[in-house]
Design an enzyme around this catalytic site. Sequence first.
Site, PDB file in Angstrom:
ATOM      1  N   SER A 170       4.102  10.458  62.912  1.00 52.67           N
ATOM      2  CA  SER A 170       3.386   9.925  61.744  1.00 52.67           C
ATOM      3  C   SER A 170       3.175  10.992  60.673  1.00 52.67           C
ATOM      4  O   SER A 170       3.185  10.686  59.477  1.00 52.67           O
ATOM      5  CB  SER A 170       2.062   9.284  62.154  1.00 52.67           C
ATOM      6  OG  SER A 170       1.129  10.253  62.538  1.00 52.67           O
ATOM      7  N   ASN A 171       3.006  12.241  61.076  1.00 55.41           N
ATOM      8  CA  ASN A 171       2.883  13.308  60.069  1.00 55.41           C
ATOM      9  C   ASN A 171       4.217  13.526  59.352  1.00 55.41           C
ATOM     10  O   ASN A 171       4.243  13.753  58.145  1.00 55.41           O
ATOM     11  CB  ASN A 171       2.385  14.604  60.713  1.00 55.41           C
ATOM     12  CG  ASN A 171       0.878  14.608  60.865  1.00 55.41           C
ATOM     13  OD1 ASN A 171       0.151  14.775  59.899  1.00 55.41           O
ATOM     14  ND2 ASN A 171       0.410  14.374  62.085  1.00 55.41           N
ATOM     15  N   ARG A 196      12.980  29.975  78.095  1.00 52.12           N
ATOM     16  CA  ARG A 196      12.317  29.570  76.846  1.00 52.12           C
ATOM     17  C   ARG A 196      12.943  30.292  75.657  1.00 52.12           C
ATOM     18  O   ARG A 196      13.212  29.701  74.613  1.00 52.12           O
ATOM     19  CB  ARG A 196      10.822  29.922  76.949  1.00 52.12           C
ATOM     20  CG  ARG A 196      10.004  29.568  75.732  1.00 52.12           C
ATOM     21  CD  ARG A 196       8.530  29.868  75.958  1.00 52.12           C
ATOM     22  NE  ARG A 196       7.985  29.066  77.036  1.00 52.12           N
ATOM     23  CZ  ARG A 196       7.618  27.786  76.909  1.00 52.12           C
ATOM     24  NH1 ARG A 196       7.738  27.171  75.756  1.00 52.12           N
ATOM     25  NH2 ARG A 196       7.136  27.124  77.928  1.00 52.12           N
ATOM     26  N   MET A 225       5.072  20.025  70.478  1.00 55.51           N
ATOM     27  CA  MET A 225       4.185  20.334  71.590  1.00 55.51           C
ATOM     28  C   MET A 225       4.742  21.415  72.516  1.00 55.51           C
ATOM     29  O   MET A 225       4.278  21.563  73.645  1.00 55.51           O
ATOM     30  CB  MET A 225       3.886  19.055  72.382  1.00 55.51           C
ATOM     31  CG  MET A 225       3.248  17.954  71.541  1.00 55.51           C
ATOM     32  SD  MET A 225       1.808  18.484  70.559  1.00 55.51           S
ATOM     33  CE  MET A 225       0.554  18.482  71.833  1.00 55.51           C
ATOM     34  N   ILE A 257       5.496  25.439  73.260  1.00 57.72           N
ATOM     35  CA  ILE A 257       5.099  26.792  72.860  1.00 57.72           C
ATOM     36  C   ILE A 257       6.364  27.594  72.559  1.00 57.72           C
ATOM     37  O   ILE A 257       7.334  27.559  73.323  1.00 57.72           O
ATOM     38  CB  ILE A 257       4.250  27.447  73.961  1.00 57.72           C
ATOM     39  CG1 ILE A 257       2.903  26.714  74.034  1.00 57.72           C
ATOM     40  CG2 ILE A 257       4.059  28.931  73.701  1.00 57.72           C
ATOM     41  CD1 ILE A 257       1.986  27.200  75.127  1.00 57.72           C
ATOM     42  N   ASN A 290       1.680  24.919  61.176  1.00 58.30           N
ATOM     43  CA  ASN A 290       1.423  23.932  62.228  1.00 58.30           C
ATOM     44  C   ASN A 290       0.194  23.124  61.828  1.00 58.30           C
ATOM     45  O   ASN A 290      -0.744  23.670  61.260  1.00 58.30           O
ATOM     46  CB  ASN A 290       1.140  24.669  63.547  1.00 58.30           C
ATOM     47  CG  ASN A 290       0.805  23.727  64.689  1.00 58.30           C
ATOM     48  OD1 ASN A 290       1.509  22.738  64.910  1.00 58.30           O
ATOM     49  ND2 ASN A 290      -0.261  24.015  65.411  1.00 58.30           N
ATOM     50  N   SER A 341      -6.674  21.213  61.142  1.00 58.63           N
ATOM     51  CA  SER A 341      -6.382  22.457  60.428  1.00 58.63           C
ATOM     52  C   SER A 341      -4.878  22.599  60.272  1.00 58.63           C
ATOM     53  O   SER A 341      -4.127  22.251  61.181  1.00 58.63           O
ATOM     54  CB  SER A 341      -6.870  23.673  61.232  1.00 58.63           C
ATOM     55  OG  SER A 341      -8.219  23.540  61.610  1.00 58.63           O
ATOM     56  N   LEU A 389      -1.428  31.280  70.425  1.00 57.01           N
ATOM     57  CA  LEU A 389      -1.467  29.822  70.260  1.00 57.01           C
ATOM     58  C   LEU A 389      -2.601  29.375  69.327  1.00 57.01           C
ATOM     59  O   LEU A 389      -3.772  29.675  69.573  1.00 57.01           O
ATOM     60  CB  LEU A 389      -1.639  29.156  71.635  1.00 57.01           C
ATOM     61  CG  LEU A 389      -1.641  27.632  71.630  1.00 57.01           C
ATOM     62  CD1 LEU A 389      -0.271  27.089  71.267  1.00 57.01           C
ATOM     63  CD2 LEU A 389      -2.093  27.096  72.978  1.00 57.01           C
ATOM     64  N   ASP A 390      -2.240  28.641  68.279  1.00 54.55           N
ATOM     65  CA  ASP A 390      -3.200  28.012  67.358  1.00 54.55           C
ATOM     66  C   ASP A 390      -4.180  29.033  66.760  1.00 54.55           C
ATOM     67  O   ASP A 390      -5.334  28.695  66.464  1.00 54.55           O
ATOM     68  CB  ASP A 390      -3.979  26.878  68.067  1.00 54.55           C
ATOM     69  CG  ASP A 390      -3.069  25.758  68.557  1.00 54.55           C
ATOM     70  OD1 ASP A 390      -2.033  25.511  67.910  1.00 54.55           O
ATOM     71  OD2 ASP A 390      -3.379  25.149  69.599  1.00 54.55           O
ATOM     72  N   GLU A 440      -5.358  13.781  58.527  1.00 51.69           N
ATOM     73  CA  GLU A 440      -4.323  14.782  58.858  1.00 51.69           C
ATOM     74  C   GLU A 440      -3.135  14.664  57.906  1.00 51.69           C
ATOM     75  O   GLU A 440      -2.599  15.659  57.426  1.00 51.69           O
ATOM     76  CB  GLU A 440      -3.782  14.551  60.277  1.00 51.69           C
ATOM     77  CG  GLU A 440      -4.663  15.029  61.385  1.00 51.69           C
ATOM     78  CD  GLU A 440      -3.887  15.058  62.711  1.00 51.69           C
ATOM     79  OE1 GLU A 440      -2.706  15.419  62.741  1.00 51.69           O
ATOM     80  OE2 GLU A 440      -4.497  14.705  63.729  1.00 51.69           O
TER      81      GLU A 440
HETATM   82  C1  GAR Z   1      -1.113  15.049  65.487  1.00 52.86           C
HETATM   83  O1  GAR Z   1      -2.404  14.577  65.715  1.00 52.86           O
HETATM   84  C2  GAR Z   1      -1.105  16.567  65.432  1.00 52.86           C
HETATM   85  O2  GAR Z   1      -2.254  17.102  64.825  1.00 52.86           O
HETATM   86  C3  GAR Z   1      -1.055  16.914  66.887  1.00 52.86           C
HETATM   87  O3  GAR Z   1      -0.151  15.994  67.442  1.00 52.86           O
HETATM   88  C4  GAR Z   1      -0.238  14.777  66.706  1.00 52.86           C
HETATM   89  C5  GAR Z   1       1.161  14.369  66.301  1.00 52.86           C
HETATM   90  O4  GAR Z   1       1.138  13.086  65.750  1.00 52.86           O
HETATM   91  N1  GAR Z   1      -0.602  18.258  67.093  1.00 52.86           N
HETATM   92  C6  GAR Z   1      -1.002  19.006  68.114  1.00 52.86           C
HETATM   93  O5  GAR Z   1      -1.770  18.611  68.969  1.00 52.86           O
HETATM   94  C7  GAR Z   1      -0.404  20.387  68.144  1.00 52.86           C
HETATM   95  N2  GAR Z   1      -1.123  21.226  69.041  1.00 52.86           N
HETATM   96  P1  GAR Z   1       2.418  12.545  64.987  1.00 52.86           P
HETATM   97  O6  GAR Z   1       3.607  12.738  65.937  1.00 52.86           O
HETATM   98  O7  GAR Z   1       2.119  11.100  64.749  1.00 52.86           O
HETATM   99  O8  GAR Z   1       2.575  13.330  63.712  1.00 52.86           O
END
Ligand code: GAR
Length: 215
Positions: free
Chosen positions: A18-19, A70, A95, A97, A112, A141, A149-150, A179
Amino acid sequence: MASARRLRLVVLASGRGSNLAALMSATRSGRLHAELLAVFSDRANAGALEIAAAAAVAGRWINPKAFDSRLAFDHALFAEIDALTPDLIICAGFMRILSAEVVAAQSQRMINIHPSLLPKYPGLHTHQRALDAGDSEHGASVHFVIPALDAGPVIAQTRIPIHHGDDAATLATRLLPAEHELLVRCVGKFNQHRIGHGHGQLLVDGQARPAWQYR
Ligand code: GAR
């Protein structure tokens, strides 16, 4: 002043997308002066790859199981990304690393989106953790990706109130449109300014500044 050249974007996504869709819509409408070069995923069935295909954007699944380590996966992924010469690499629900060596080389141009008000709740289950802590607000964020990480410098955050009766699912659902708006605004900033980081701080036109805050 906005540059005449379109910002060259690559998106990494593991899930629903969705992003990614929000970025594509902002690019299509002209709100973002950018072009999406390709979408890369570590998951064959990622919704993000379907969204890319429906819009005739190059989508590429790279199977982590095809690599011994990796680092080998990361080198293969970034060899393909580098060949596209992007200005900005956007992890939008990616998702996996990434190894420190690869991240360090890309860190000034890789961002990210993370569903918490960093530095709170890096990692997983952020909505539940905000609820468990009794927080009155939650958010997301956008930050530079660094090897930890993050933990990279935050560019901007968006906040939403936590309501009585919220659970992780209602919180995630209410946060999602915020977001999308946050991510589009952040990418837009790369056209408006020279954005980077140094000494753990966000740099805008070479000057350290606090992250932008939205509600
Ligand atoms: C979003 O909520 C994003 O912030 C999160 O995964 C989702 C992806 O949604 N990201 C993380 O948790 C990264 N650590 P999307 O596939 O619909 O964009």
